[in-house]
Design an enzyme around this catalytic site. Structure first.
Site, PDB file in Angstrom:
ATOM      1  N   ASP A   1       0.820  -1.208   0.000  1.00  0.00           N
ATOM      2  CA  ASP A   1       0.000   0.000   0.000  1.00  0.00           C
ATOM      3  C   ASP A   1       0.859   1.265   0.000  1.00  0.00           C
ATOM      4  O   ASP A   1       1.919   1.316   0.621  1.00  0.00           O
ATOM      5  CB  ASP A   1      -0.895  -0.024   1.242  1.00  0.00           C
ATOM      6  CG  ASP A   1      -1.844   1.142   1.309  1.00  0.00           C
ATOM      7  OD1 ASP A   1      -2.699   1.253   0.424  1.00  0.00           O
ATOM      8  OD2 ASP A   1      -1.733   1.952   2.253  1.00  0.00           O
TER       9      ASP A   1
ATOM     10  N   GLU B   1       1.157  -0.519  -5.113  1.00  0.00           N
ATOM     11  CA  GLU B   1       0.174   0.533  -5.366  1.00  0.00           C
ATOM     12  C   GLU B   1       0.973   1.827  -5.488  1.00  0.00           C
ATOM     13  O   GLU B   1       1.296   2.467  -4.500  1.00  0.00           O
ATOM     14  CB  GLU B   1      -0.842   0.636  -4.225  1.00  0.00           C
ATOM     15  CG  GLU B   1      -1.980   1.589  -4.562  1.00  0.00           C
ATOM     16  CD  GLU B   1      -2.449   2.453  -3.413  1.00  0.00           C
ATOM     17  OE1 GLU B   1      -3.445   3.156  -3.564  1.00  0.00           O
ATOM     18  OE2 GLU B   1      -1.796   2.441  -2.348  1.00  0.00           O
TER      19      GLU B   1
END
Length: 777
Positions: free
Chosen positions: A442, A495
């Site tokens: 993330d 990401e």
């Protein structure tokens, strides 16, 4: 006082009047009263005042030098610290010896023995509480080896979870738990828990030198015991902290760590694991169903979810499940993205074994498991990682490098080798101990740039005056290299939303920026997601002016290895559900939704779809409600509409997996050709057309009509040598809720050049629909 959950009995404290205490089980060997009293026991010399003060204040670095047993003039000195005890007796070699009270819970005596015996303690808490026999934590040598300490000091312990934390074990012949914690700037550390009735006084830990690790083996403490660490900070104040390495935690809002063994689950996915290293995700079909486990079926544990989720994902044809962060987090509304327990699955969903069962069950059904992993930041909760030992330990000491301006959290100090080790080992931990097949990392962009979301003057440049964070780059490279080396077949996914060069380039390759590749297996294609959703949100009459938003992705499609994500982030915070982003009436919205999914599944790149979007749920996702399964109920007036979209996604996955042209050459530019990327007619008609090729050259035609108008006699240039084509998939089919416009079973190839090719076909393009065509036969 917290309830005791340990499998072993805690040391009792005096009970209030009128309450009775449980009767302890009989100790092994002769009853204490039957052992003769050792004669010749004499008083011990008092502790030096400074040592006594530091010990009682929890500030002593070496309590084992003061407590336990050691040779002394005239025998063996035994000293123990037992707060609230009335008396303590040493049990050894069939004898017993009373220790003299020294005040403040200290008891000591010199026993007339030549050798230090293996002994136990009989602790008396008064008439209302039976005497309690226990081991003495201070008679044991360190239970952590020198090699472990060396690796920790070097920041290279790839199995850190086996060295730090709470480890049930047998040590010097006695069962108990080894507690270890890294707190290099602490003046002292004590372990506390339900086994001490949350009084830390009697369990100070010893410092293991320059490693910064504190250690204590506590006999008799076993799995299920609640614990924390009481840390004396450099200024002398105390803070009580959960274990950063805890393998299990209490269920939030409770915050204690739980002693838990590593070997509590027997896996049944041997076939999957044996073949994992032989699979290459880059040349395989990857269709991911993103799931927020707590809300997929609210109230169920991982074990209770396992069969239902496995059956659903299998029926829908997805190849993988991606779990939104399963690690422990205090605030459920963060959806797992503000982690406090990096090594502990959230207790909201059961035990660690329950999560392992879920992964096991999915693997046995042939479904891979990815998880969201959050090494970019952590919350400021004062019982967790923030200023853990009273200093900026896990976070950067410079507030401009530590404070995350968007999320009210702290960023890790990637330049500190022990912090990098904590995170790298954590990535390995999930892949090895929980058999996770991939990590979606993330917020990578927030790690890579020092000025991420920061105003001018609110950030400090790197040593070369730049905005890049070389420490974060080195960490990501080390993490990826370590995971790929130790866990063949596991894939990492970034990401990352910027134009950083080389996110999926191997770490030993140097790019134009001079940093080298980050080493990820895949990168989320945020540009494709943003551009395509902007296009789809436009009324078809305006789409001609945004045509390039649907074609630009192929300009950079092979610069990285991509995943095409329609994730939870796109259906929350006012962004609307996928079907609700679409223009037009309800029929047109569903048709746009179906056409878009058909385009997405045909576009180069792996696929990811968030739960609820597979059946065109109309409302934004809510973690309190989860997917709106009720729209599929037969009694709901639009149930058939939603089931039609669900049927399409099921067929998309099946056709995708059965069509190598859609995945074998995902990272090879030779696997894609435009038929008509942007001619004047294509723009005005809102039509896209392209070819995908398998490794053996087998073609697939994809045509998207993003207009609500049926296009009759649409001419398309196609590869020569194919006599006829047939529809593999038509998103306008009646079974999906469409109008049923199609082209029949065989579409003949005509020897008429078109679009620069020697042959062509004439098609009828359904309204707001995507067609896939393959050669007949």
């Amino acid at each position: 006082m917290r309830p005791h959950t340990s499998a072993t009995r805690p040391e009792p404290l005096p009970l209030p009047a009128g309450r009775s205490a449980p009767v302890p089980s009989a100790p092994a060997g002769p009853a204490p009263g039957s052992r003769p009293l050792l004669k010749g026991t004499r008083a011990a010399a008092a502790l030096p005042a400074e040592d006594r003060v530091r010990l009682l204040a929890g500030e002593h670095h070496d309590p084992h030098a003061l407590l336990g047993a050691r040779r002394a003039e005239g025998g063996v000195l035994v000293r123990t610290l037992r707060p609230h005890a009335r008396g303590v007796t040493v049990l050894a070699a069939g004898l017993r010896a009373r220790l003299a009270a020294e005040g403040d819970g200290l008891f000591a005596a010199v026993l007339p023995l030549e050798e230090i015996p293996a002994y136990r303690l009989l602790v008396d808490y008064g008439e209302d509480v039976p005497a309690h026999e226990t081991g003495d934590p201070y008679r044991f040598l360190p239970a952590l080896g020198e090699f472990d300490l060396h690796l920790i000091s070097e920041g290279r312990h790839e199995e850190l979870w086996k060295a730090l934390g709470a480890c049930p074990m047998t040590h010097q012949g006695e069962r108990g738990t080894r507690f270890t914690v890294w707190a290099p700037n602490a003046r002292g550390v004590r372990v506390t828990g339900d086994f001490t009735h949350w009084d830390p006084t009697g369990h100070p830990m010893r410092s293991l030198g320059s490693s910064g690790v504190w250690e204590l083996f506590v006999p008799g403490v076993g799995p299920g015991t609640l614990y924390k660490f009481d840390i004396c900070r450099p200024d002398g104040s105390h803070t009580v902290r959960a274990d950063p390495m805890a393998r299990r935690t209490e269920c939030p809002p409770a915050t204690a760590s739980v002693v838990h063994p590593l070997d509590g689950y027997r896996w049944g996915d041997g076939t999957w694991m044996a073949g994992r290293g032989a699979r290459s995700s880059h040349t395989a079909p990857v269709s991911v169903y993103e799931v927020h486990l707590p809300s997929w079926r609210p109230g169920l544990s991982c074990r209770e979810l396992a069969d239902e989720l496995t059956a659903y994902v299998t029926d829908m044809g997805f190849t993988h499940v991606e779990l939104m962060p399963p690690a422990e987090h205090p605030f459920g509304g963060s959806w797992g993205y503000q982690v406090t327990g990096y090594y502990a699955p959230t207790a909201r969903l059961g035990t660690p074994e329950d999560l392992k069962y879920l992964v096991d069950r999915l693997h046995r059904a042939g479904i891979g498991v990815l998880m969201d992993w959050v090494p970019a930041h952590f919350p400021k909760d004062d019982w967790a990682l923030a200023r853990f030992d009273g200093t900026a330990l896990y976070e950067h000491a410079d507030p401009r490098r530590a404070e995350h301006p968007d999320w009210g959290t702290l960023e890790f100090d990637y330049g500190r080798k022990e912090v990098r080790n904590f995170l790298v080992a954590n990535a390995v931990y999930w892949c090895e101990e929980f058999h996770i097949d991939g990590l979606r990392v993330d917020a990578v962009a927030s790690m890579l740039y020092l000025d991420y979301s920061r105003e001018e003057g609110g950030w400090s440049p790197n040593a070369h005056g730049g905005r890049e964070n070389p420490d974060a780059v080195a960490f990501l490279q080390e993490m990826n290299a370590t995971v790929y080396r130790r866990c063949p077949g596991v894939v990492t996914v970034a990401e990352e939303s910027t134009a950083w060069d080389g996110v999926t380039r191997p770490t030993h390759h140097t790019g134009p920026g001079g940093f080298g590749g980050l080493g990820f297996g895949f990168k989320w294609n945020m540009g494709w997601m943003h551009d395509s959703l902007v296009y789809m949100s436009k009324d078809p009459v305006h789409r001609a002016h945004h045509h390039d938003e649907m074609t630009f992705s192929m300009v950079y499609a092979y610069s990285e290895n991509y995943v095409l994500p329609i994730s939870h982030d796109e259906v929350v915070h006012g962004k609307q559900a996928l079907v609700s982003k679409m223009p037009g009436d309800w029929w047109q919205r569903r048709a746009n939704h179906r056409a878009y999914l058909g385009y997405m599944w045909a576009h180069p790149g792996k696929k990811l779809l968030f739960m609820g979007q597979e059946f065109a749920q109309g409302a934004e996702w809510s973690e309190a409600e989860g997917p709106q399964w009720w729209v599929l109920d037969p009694g709901y007036s639009a149930a058939g509409d939603h089931r039609g979209v669900q049927d399409l996604v099921r067929d998309l996955n099946r056709a995708y997996r059965a069509t190598p042209a859609l995945w074998q050459r995902d990272t090879d530019p030779g696997g894609f050709q435009w038929i008509d990327a942007g001619s004047h007619r294509a723009r005005e008609d809102n039509v896209l057309s392209f070819l995908r090729f398998a490794a053996d050259g087998s073609p697939l035609i994809v045509v998207c009509n993003f207009s609500p108008v049926v296009r009759h006699g649409h001419r398309l240039g196609v590869p020569a040598g194919v006599p006829a084509w047939t529809e593999v998939l038509n998103t306008d089919a009646r079974r999906y809720g469409g109008s049923g416009v199609g082209n029949g079973e065989a579409i003949p190839t005509r020897p008429v050049p078109w679009h620069g090719r020697e042959a062509g076909v004439l098609l009828t393009l359904p309204p707001l629909a995507t067609l896939w065509l393959r050669p007949v036969g």
